[in-house]
Design an enzyme around this catalytic site. Structure first.
Site, PDB file in Angstrom:
ATOM      1  N   GLY A  92       0.830  -1.195   0.000  1.00  0.00           N
ATOM      2  CA  GLY A  92       0.000   0.000   0.000  1.00  0.00           C
ATOM      3  C   GLY A  92       0.863   1.242   0.000  1.00  0.00           C
ATOM      4  N   GLU A  93       0.329   2.359   0.559  1.00  0.00           N
ATOM      5  CA  GLU A  93       1.034   3.657   0.596  1.00  0.00           C
ATOM      6  C   GLU A  93       1.244   4.239  -0.792  1.00  0.00           C
ATOM      7  OE1 GLU A  93       4.816   3.455   2.609  1.00  0.00           O
ATOM      8  OE2 GLU A  93       4.006   2.414   4.350  1.00  0.00           O
ATOM      9  N   GLY A  94       0.673   3.639  -1.828  1.00  0.00           N
ATOM     10  CA  GLY A  94       0.964   4.080  -3.191  1.00  0.00           C
ATOM     11  C   GLY A  94       2.259   3.499  -3.732  1.00  0.00           C
TER      12      GLY A  94
END
Lengths: 337, 337
Positions: free
Chosen positions: A304-306
């Site tokens: 996640g987190e981009g």
């Protein structure tokens, strides 16, 4: 230009007025690709990405001067059920880590030449447990949606990321409500839960789908019942980006599930989005298939987190660099086929 | 340290003395990965790449200060048979394009932060047509091999690329001689030949395999009979990189077929190599499977020039940036699972 969304009806009206892909500019890009010093089509997806950028940027040449990453964080009522390997306080701890530059997203933004803006969404007020009631009131959902909507500022490319302990569980519920099929197949290990955690996740998603499915026919209703604040915010940001003709790179399962809710409002709402990668979550691959999206990368990432989308930005940069920088056959005096 | 290879026997002796992957440094890298602020394993292949770099660089932290791209160009006797959509003079025209900065590889080197060095190998003297005789004498093959061997200078990462009209035909022959199986399945469209071109390519590879197969038991013999000068040079560069502990990113079918010839000398010769991408050539995917290599990218590219490998450098950079730049759980006061 509409600057916030106040209701489901307004979102539908907003969707009707969305700009379309510019076939004119895409045609110019295709014509240039055919003249560059390489066999036609030999840059594969780089060529497609360059053409996609031109069509959305409505530009003869794509540009990537300003890349913006918006990261939304939320907490979840269902986290208390034991659906994650981590406790909910880690969401705020990671937001502090983002602010101090110590997380994966910080290193990857630097590498991708992207600005990073993090929006924590009422972290001290988790959503309600969706197994017993809607996760949010419509008012809360709209507030989160508009937090995303207004976070988007002028950019050449937008990356959407998220953080929220427990948030692959609402993501599985959103994906299942949208695409149907066997509920269990939408549930994966997230940050790495054990067998017991997986069983709990499946039970939680089953309960949520059973309680809410019949009411999940529209984007905001679906988001408020089964989503988290970060899901609503991401949907808002993606909607706004389309209005502003900003191409978007989606990240993993959580981001894609949020994006997918917009297809209830308009089937082609995500035409300006590209899947940055396919994650290690099996539900993500299923959801990408449902959306007919072909991810740029498959690096078995699941952070996640981009993070996956930010690695994919380098593919987008490669597309722009070759499209804009290469010589044509005529310029280089190379014999064409 | 040996500075050139004079015979098959010397190559065998050279291979026996090659350095091994440093398990000590890989262990340090694994231990650091476990402490970084992310769920264990969640960066997927980025983690593997960081560990692989540490093991070959014999370093506690991987570095990518100096990335070097070596591009070798050659011309081929079989090109006169009509195996390519382009005439042989395009090889020299493209070398001029590389020197003028107009090709894909120039843009991608800039983006990857890589130095580019191009070595044209006797372009006015194509190899012999391997359907009637060996493509090169042993002397010619050794000269090309050593051109690659000596082209490698100190670097943190080496990218190998190539240019040579007609060179997917010798690549198919090399791959088939190494991995066996149905000859036709090793032949693809290369730069984009039509049906007639494909039939000619298959006939040419059949003839080459029939004539030479029985004699292709060793690296240099295989290279001289069925390869081109750029294949020999790439094999030389990859061998030298292993001696110097420089990790290598391979590009597409042509580069991989050249690299694969080294496995006749030592089955694990390519342990310091990673497949940058899988190309659109079906033979490349088969060859990667034969070599048990899992490509980093699959972007449907088929240009050569090191282009796919150079896009993959950004994945390697992402691996290094996260490994070196992220905070640990302790440093960031984040609760570990």
């Amino acid at each position: 230009m509409i600057t916030s969304i106040g209701s489901e009806e307004q979102l539908i009206a907003f969707a009707r007025a969305l700009p379309a892909f510019s076939e004119t500019h895409a045609g110019m890009a295709r014509s240039r690709q055919a003249q560059l010093t390489k066999p036609p089509g030999s840059l594969g997806r780089l060529e497609e990405v360059a053409i996609w950028l031109c069509g959305w940027q409505a530009a003869e040449r794509p540009k990537l001067d300003k890349v913006l990453t918006l990261l939304f964080a939320g907490n979840h009522g269902v986290a208390a059920r034991g659906v994650s390997a981590y406790p909910s306080e880690v969401t705020a701890q990671m937001v502090a880590n983002f602010e101090n530059g110590g997380a994966a997203v910080n290193q990857l933004c630097k590498l991708a030449g992207s600005e990073l803006r993090v929006t924590p969404l009422s972290l001290d007020k988790p959503t309600a447990d969706f197994t017993t009631q809607p996760a949010m009131s419509m008012e809360e959902a709209l507030e989160a949606f508009n937090a995303g909507f207004t976070a988007v500022t002028s950019a050449d490319l937008l990356i959407i990321g998220e953080m929220g302990i427990g948030n692959t569980t609402p993501s599985a519920a959103l994906a299942c409500a949208l695409a149907g099929g066997d509920i269990d197949q939408w549930v994966g290990r997230g940050t790495g839960v054990d067998e017991k955690g997986i069983r709990i996740k499946k039970d939680v998603v089953h309960a949520g789908i059973t309680l809410h499915k019949a009411h999940c026919k529209t984007t905001l209703e679906l988001l408020r019942r089964l989503g988290g604040r970060e899901h609503a915010a991401m949907a808002g940001a993606i909607a706004r980006a389309r209005q502003m003709r900003i191409p978007v790179v989606l990240d993993g399962y959580v981001v894609t599930s949020a994006a997918a809710t917009l297809t209830l409002t308009a089937p082609d709402f995500l035409a300006h989005c590209i899947a940055g990668h396919s994650s290690a979550e099996p539900g993500h691959i299923r959801l990408l298939k449902h959306l007919k999206m072909d991810p740029l990368l498959n690096l078995n990432m699941r952070l996640g987190e981009g993070s996956g989308a930010l690695v994919a930005v380098s593919v987008v940069r490669a597309a722009v660099a070759t499209h804009n920088g290469m010589a044509t056959f005529a310029e280089a005096s190379v014999t064409a086929a």
